[in-house]
Write a protein that holds these residues in place. Structure first.
Motif, PDB file in Angstrom:
ATOM      1  N   LYS A  59       0.826  -1.208   0.000  1.00 21.22           N
ATOM      2  CA  LYS A  59       0.000   0.000   0.000  1.00 21.22           C
ATOM      3  C   LYS A  59       0.860   1.257   0.000  1.00 21.22           C
ATOM      4  O   LYS A  59       0.497   2.268  -0.617  1.00 21.22           O
ATOM      5  CB  LYS A  59      -0.916  -0.001   1.227  1.00 21.22           C
ATOM      6  CG  LYS A  59      -1.995  -1.080   1.206  1.00 21.22           C
ATOM      7  CD  LYS A  59      -2.825  -1.046   2.469  1.00 21.22           C
ATOM      8  CE  LYS A  59      -3.866  -2.161   2.468  1.00 21.22           C
ATOM      9  NZ  LYS A  59      -4.651  -2.175   3.736  1.00 21.22           N
ATOM     10  N   GLU A  60       1.999   1.211   0.705  1.00 21.48           N
ATOM     11  CA  GLU A  60       2.883   2.371   0.774  1.00 21.48           C
ATOM     12  C   GLU A  60       3.623   2.587  -0.540  1.00 21.48           C
ATOM     13  O   GLU A  60       3.793   3.739  -0.985  1.00 21.48           O
ATOM     14  CB  GLU A  60       3.893   2.202   1.913  1.00 21.48           C
ATOM     15  CG  GLU A  60       3.287   2.125   3.304  1.00 21.48           C
ATOM     16  CD  GLU A  60       2.594   3.414   3.715  1.00 21.48           C
ATOM     17  OE1 GLU A  60       2.966   4.485   3.193  1.00 21.48           O
ATOM     18  OE2 GLU A  60       1.660   3.348   4.542  1.00 21.48           O
ATOM     19  N   GLU A 116      22.713  -3.338   4.694  1.00 22.54           N
ATOM     20  CA  GLU A 116      22.127  -2.170   5.334  1.00 22.54           C
ATOM     21  C   GLU A 116      20.807  -2.620   5.939  1.00 22.54           C
ATOM     22  O   GLU A 116      20.098  -3.461   5.366  1.00 22.54           O
ATOM     23  CB  GLU A 116      21.883  -1.044   4.327  1.00 22.54           C
ATOM     24  CG  GLU A 116      23.143  -0.410   3.778  1.00 22.54           C
ATOM     25  CD  GLU A 116      23.823   0.536   4.763  1.00 22.54           C
ATOM     26  OE1 GLU A 116      23.270   0.730   5.877  1.00 22.54           O
ATOM     27  OE2 GLU A 116      24.893   1.062   4.419  1.00 22.54           O
ATOM     28  N   TYR A 117      20.448  -2.034   7.087  1.00 20.83           N
ATOM     29  CA  TYR A 117      19.293  -2.506   7.839  1.00 20.83           C
ATOM     30  C   TYR A 117      18.224  -1.413   7.908  1.00 20.83           C
ATOM     31  O   TYR A 117      18.495  -0.292   8.328  1.00 20.83           O
ATOM     32  CB  TYR A 117      19.729  -2.918   9.250  1.00 20.83           C
ATOM     33  CG  TYR A 117      20.806  -3.987   9.202  1.00 20.83           C
ATOM     34  CD1 TYR A 117      20.466  -5.329   9.159  1.00 20.83           C
ATOM     35  CD2 TYR A 117      22.155  -3.647   9.147  1.00 20.83           C
ATOM     36  CE1 TYR A 117      21.437  -6.314   9.073  1.00 20.83           C
ATOM     37  CE2 TYR A 117      23.140  -4.629   9.070  1.00 20.83           C
ATOM     38  CZ  TYR A 117      22.777  -5.953   9.031  1.00 20.83           C
ATOM     39  OH  TYR A 117      23.751  -6.928   8.943  1.00 20.83           O
ATOM     40  N   PHE A 118      17.001  -1.755   7.488  1.00 24.25           N
ATOM     41  CA  PHE A 118      15.912  -0.781   7.453  1.00 24.25           C
ATOM     42  C   PHE A 118      15.280  -0.574   8.825  1.00 24.25           C
ATOM     43  O   PHE A 118      14.984   0.543   9.214  1.00 24.25           O
ATOM     44  CB  PHE A 118      14.828  -1.243   6.474  1.00 24.25           C
ATOM     45  CG  PHE A 118      15.238  -1.164   5.045  1.00 24.25           C
ATOM     46  CD1 PHE A 118      15.317   0.050   4.391  1.00 24.25           C
ATOM     47  CD2 PHE A 118      15.546  -2.317   4.341  1.00 24.25           C
ATOM     48  CE1 PHE A 118      15.687   0.133   3.067  1.00 24.25           C
ATOM     49  CE2 PHE A 118      15.912  -2.249   3.001  1.00 24.25           C
ATOM     50  CZ  PHE A 118      15.987  -1.029   2.369  1.00 24.25           C
ATOM     51  N   MET A 274      12.274   3.768   0.453  1.00 30.05           N
ATOM     52  CA  MET A 274      11.953   2.442   0.986  1.00 30.05           C
ATOM     53  C   MET A 274      11.942   2.452   2.515  1.00 30.05           C
ATOM     54  O   MET A 274      11.058   1.856   3.141  1.00 30.05           O
ATOM     55  CB  MET A 274      12.968   1.412   0.473  1.00 30.05           C
ATOM     56  CG  MET A 274      12.751  -0.001   0.998  1.00 30.05           C
ATOM     57  SD  MET A 274      11.151  -0.722   0.507  1.00 30.05           S
ATOM     58  CE  MET A 274      11.516  -1.204  -1.188  1.00 30.05           C
ATOM     59  N   ALA A 275      12.936   3.121   3.115  1.00 31.06           N
ATOM     60  CA  ALA A 275      13.001   3.184   4.578  1.00 31.06           C
ATOM     61  C   ALA A 275      11.751   3.839   5.149  1.00 31.06           C
ATOM     62  O   ALA A 275      11.191   3.378   6.155  1.00 31.06           O
ATOM     63  CB  ALA A 275      14.255   3.945   5.013  1.00 31.06           C
ATOM     64  N   ASP A 276      11.284   4.917   4.502  1.00 34.48           N
ATOM     65  CA  ASP A 276      10.066   5.603   4.966  1.00 34.48           C
ATOM     66  C   ASP A 276       8.842   4.703   4.817  1.00 34.48           C
ATOM     67  O   ASP A 276       7.990   4.646   5.708  1.00 34.48           O
ATOM     68  CB  ASP A 276       9.852   6.892   4.172  1.00 34.48           C
ATOM     69  CG  ASP A 276      10.858   7.979   4.525  1.00 34.48           C
ATOM     70  OD1 ASP A 276      11.510   7.857   5.582  1.00 34.48           O
ATOM     71  OD2 ASP A 276      10.992   8.941   3.739  1.00 34.48           O
ATOM     72  N   ALA A 277       8.764   4.003   3.681  1.00 29.73           N
ATOM     73  CA  ALA A 277       7.616   3.131   3.431  1.00 29.73           C
ATOM     74  C   ALA A 277       7.575   1.982   4.442  1.00 29.73           C
ATOM     75  O   ALA A 277       6.500   1.629   4.957  1.00 29.73           O
ATOM     76  CB  ALA A 277       7.680   2.580   2.010  1.00 29.73           C
ATOM     77  N   ILE A 278       8.733   1.398   4.733  1.00 30.90           N
ATOM     78  CA  ILE A 278       8.802   0.299   5.699  1.00 30.90           C
ATOM     79  C   ILE A 278       8.407   0.782   7.091  1.00 30.90           C
ATOM     80  O   ILE A 278       7.649   0.111   7.807  1.00 30.90           O
ATOM     81  CB  ILE A 278      10.211  -0.312   5.711  1.00 30.90           C
ATOM     82  CG1 ILE A 278      10.442  -1.107   4.411  1.00 30.90           C
ATOM     83  CG2 ILE A 278      10.418  -1.210   6.926  1.00 30.90           C
ATOM     84  CD1 ILE A 278      11.867  -1.586   4.224  1.00 30.90           C
ATOM     85  N   ALA A 279       8.898   1.966   7.473  1.00 27.41           N
ATOM     86  CA  ALA A 279       8.570   2.518   8.790  1.00 27.41           C
ATOM     87  C   ALA A 279       7.058   2.717   8.933  1.00 27.41           C
ATOM     88  O   ALA A 279       6.461   2.375   9.964  1.00 27.41           O
ATOM     89  CB  ALA A 279       9.297   3.835   9.000  1.00 27.41           C
ATOM     90  N   LYS A 280       6.428   3.251   7.896  1.00 29.75           N
ATOM     91  CA  LYS A 280       4.978   3.481   7.940  1.00 29.75           C
ATOM     92  C   LYS A 280       4.213   2.166   7.979  1.00 29.75           C
ATOM     93  O   LYS A 280       3.224   2.033   8.701  1.00 29.75           O
ATOM     94  CB  LYS A 280       4.550   4.306   6.736  1.00 29.75           C
ATOM     95  CG  LYS A 280       5.032   5.753   6.782  1.00 29.75           C
ATOM     96  CD  LYS A 280       4.647   6.500   5.512  1.00 29.75           C
ATOM     97  CE  LYS A 280       5.158   7.930   5.541  1.00 29.75           C
ATOM     98  NZ  LYS A 280       4.849   8.653   4.278  1.00 29.75           N
ATOM     99  N   ALA A 281       4.679   1.181   7.189  1.00 30.54           N
ATOM    100  CA  ALA A 281       3.982  -0.112   7.141  1.00 30.54           C
ATOM    101  C   ALA A 281       4.046  -0.820   8.488  1.00 30.54           C
ATOM    102  O   ALA A 281       3.045  -1.349   8.978  1.00 30.54           O
ATOM    103  CB  ALA A 281       4.586  -0.985   6.047  1.00 30.54           C
TER     104      ALA A 281
END
Length: 326
Positions: A59-60, A116-118, A274-281
Motif C-alpha cells: 500500500k505504501e 544495510e538494515y531498514f 523504501m526506509a520511509d515506506a517500511i517505517a509506515k507499514a
C-alpha cells in the motif's frame, strides 16, 4: 535589464520544473514489484510476519510486494543468494532475524557489514515448551528429571537459540538432554513436539504461542522478567534460583528487514523512500492489530537503532559461537 530578468525567470522556472519532476518521479516506486526474500520455510513465524507486512508495504509503495522463500542452512542459503544474485535496485529485500544472522557470520557465510538494515519489526524471548500431554507440567519437573540423569530428548534446529540454550541448561544441571536436529525451521521443530517425537524444545515465545499454543505448553521464558501479558509463565531463572543454580542470560529473537549494502550506495533516494515506506507499514495500527491477534508484538526500531542492536547482539552471540559452528 528587463531581458536579463526575463531570461533569469525562464531558467528559474525550468529548474523548478525539473526539480518537481524529480520529486514526482520518486513518488512512485521505480521497480515493477518488490520481492521480500524469507530465507526460511513457509509457515514459520518469520514467514507469517513477513507475509502480513508485505500487504501493508504494498500500500505504501503502490507496487506488488511478494514473498520469496529460499530455505536452507539456517537462513544462509537464501541470504547468500541475495548477496550474489539479486539486483541492487531495491527490487529485492531480505527479512532476517537474530541469532541466525550471527550464526551465519560464525560460519563465514558473510559479514554484518555486508548489509544495510531498514528496521526491526518484533522481538520475542526464547521459551521452554512441551506437549500439553507431556508428563512434564512444570519446568521444575523437567529440570529435576534432567538433573537425575534420566533420558530426555529435545528438538533443535540449526542457527537458532535451541542448541545453545539446551547446552547451557545441560551445563547448569550437569545433565545430558539428547539433542535431535530438525531441518526447516520452527514449524518443523514445533511439529516434532506436537507429534511427541521429542520431550521438549526451546523456541521463541510469541511465534510458538501463535502457531501451536493449542497443542504446546510453555514452562518458562528466557527473559529478564515475566511477560506482562502472560504473567503466569515463570522465567527460567526463577526456576534455576529455586534450585540454587546459576542464572542464564536473557535469550531473544528479533526480526528485521535488510538489503545488500550496494543498494544504498547506488540509490540513496530509493533507500530513503523504501526506509520511509517500511517505517509506515510496520507502525500501521492495522498491521499491529493483525499481529496482536496472533500473539505477536510489533516493536519498531529505525535503521540506526536496528544496526546498533544487531552489532551489540552479535558481540554477545559470538561468545556462544561453539554452538553454531557447522
Amino acid at each position: 535589464m528587463k531581458r536579463f530578468k526575463f531570461l533569469f525567470s525562464i531558467v528559474f522556472l525550468v529548474c523548478l520544473g525539473l526539480t518537481s519532476l524529480q520529486v514526482m518521479a520518486m513518488d512512485k516506486w521505480p521497480t515493477k514489484q518488490v520481492s521480500i526474500v524469507v530465507p526460511f520455510s513457509p509457515g514459520g513465524t518469520t514467514d507469517r510476519v513477513a507475509r502480513a507486512l508485505a500487504l501493508f508495504l504494498e500500500k505504501e509503495l503502490q507496487v506488488p510486494v511478494i514473498i520469496v522463500n529460499r530455505k536452507g542452512g539456517g537462513g544462509i542459503v537464501g541470504t547468500k543468494a541475495h548477496l550474489k544474485n539479486d539486483p541492487d535496485d531495491g527490487s529485492y529485500l531480505v527479512y532476517s532475524l537474530e541469532p541466525y544472522l550471527s550464526a551465519a557470520v560464525v560460519n563465514n557465510a558473510f559479514e554484518i557489514d555486508d548489509f544495510e538494515y531498514f528496521g526491526m519489526t518484533n522481538r520475542s524471548p526464547q521459551a521452554l515448551w512441551v506437549n500439553k500431554k507431556s508428563k512434564f507440567q512444570t519446568a521444575n519437573d523437567l529440570f529435576n528429571t534432567l538433573k537425575n540423569g534420566k533420558r530426555v530428548t529435545t528438538a533443535v534446529i540449526p542457527g537458532g537459540w535451541s542448541r545453545a540454550a539446551v547446552a547451557i541448561i545441560n551445563d547448569r544441571l550437569k545433565s545430558k538432554a539428547k539433542q535431535i536436529p530438525y531441518q526447516g525451521g520452527g514449524a518443523v521443530q514445533r511439529m516434532a513436539m506436537i507429534k511427541q517425537e521429542t520431550d521438549f524444545a526451546v523456541s521463541e515465545f510469541y511465534g510458538t504461542a501463535a502457531a501451536a499454543g493449542e497443542d504446546l505448553k510453555c514452562l518458562g521464558v528466557f527473559a529478564e522478567s515475566r511477560l506482562s501479558d502472560f504473567p503466569e509463565v515463570p522465567t527460567i531463572n526463577e526456576v534455576l534460583q529455586e534450585m540454587n543454580l546459576k542464572s542464564i542470560d536473557p535469550l531473544y529473537n528479533f526480526r528485521f528487514l535488510m538489503v545488500k549494502k550496494s543498494f544504498r550506495q547506488k540509490h540513496p533516494e530509493r533507500w530513503r523512500m523504501m526506509a520511509d515506506a517500511i517505517a509506515k507499514a510496520i507502525q500501521n495500527q492495522d498491521y499491529k492489530a493483525q499481529m496482536s491477534k496472533q500473539n505477536i508484538k510489533i516493536s519498531w526500531m529505525n535503521a540506526t537503532q536496528t544496526k546498533n542492536l544487531i552489532e551489540t547482539t552479535d558481540a554477545v552471540l559470538q561468545t556462544y559461537s561453539e554452538y553454531w559452528k557447522r
